[in-house]
Motif scaffolding. Structure first.
Motif, short mmCIF file in Angstrom:
data_model
loop_
_atom_site.label_atom_id
_atom_site.label_comp_id
_atom_site.label_asym_id
_atom_site.label_seq_id
_atom_site.Cartn_x
_atom_site.Cartn_y
_atom_site.Cartn_z
N GLY A 105 1.09 -1.11 -0.14
CA GLY A 105 0.34 -0.13 0.22
C GLY A 105 0.96 1.15 -0.32
N TYR A 106 0.49 2.15 0.39
CA TYR A 106 0.69 3.81 -0.20
C TYR A 106 2.05 3.65 1.45
N ARG A 118 -7.00 3.03 -6.71
CA ARG A 118 -7.89 3.35 -5.96
C ARG A 118 -9.28 4.08 -6.67
N LEU A 126 -0.82 3.08 -7.59
CA LEU A 126 -1.99 2.68 -6.98
C LEU A 126 -3.43 3.99 -6.44
#
Length: 96
Positions: free
Chosen positions: A50-51, A94, A90
């Motif tokens: 993830g981020y 989203r 990413l």
């Protein structure tokens, strides 16, 4: 043999016209996927990172390759490009 080569050439041109890419480009896969895989490998991340994982991996890599610690400017640029690419992918995921 000449007929076979002619058919292959025509099929290649038709593929380029219809798909916008040559057959060998289609078979080799998406270059964006290869770039993402290379960026993940450089930062040492899995596909499900993830981020925060990307930011942390980038920070660790920069500590190793920074010119003040014996690294090179090129290595820093590669690390930054990898981070930017993964963060962009990413945010694309989203948003969609």
């Amino acid at each position: 043999m000449i007929k076979l080569l002619t058919i292959i050439a025509l099929a290649s041109v038709a593929c380029k016209l219809l798909a916008g890419r040559w057959p060998w480009e289609i078979l080799s896969g998406d270059p964006r996927d290869r770039n993402e895989k290379k960026a993940r490998s450089l930062l040492g991340l899995n596909a499900d990172a993830g981020y925060e994982d990307v930011i942390e991996a980038h920070r660790r890599l920069i500590q190793k390759v920074h010119p003040d610690r014996g690294g090179t400017n090129e290595a820093v640029h590669e690390a930054n490009a990898a981070r930017d690419l993964l963060l962009a992918r990413l945010s694309d995921r989203r948003g969609s």
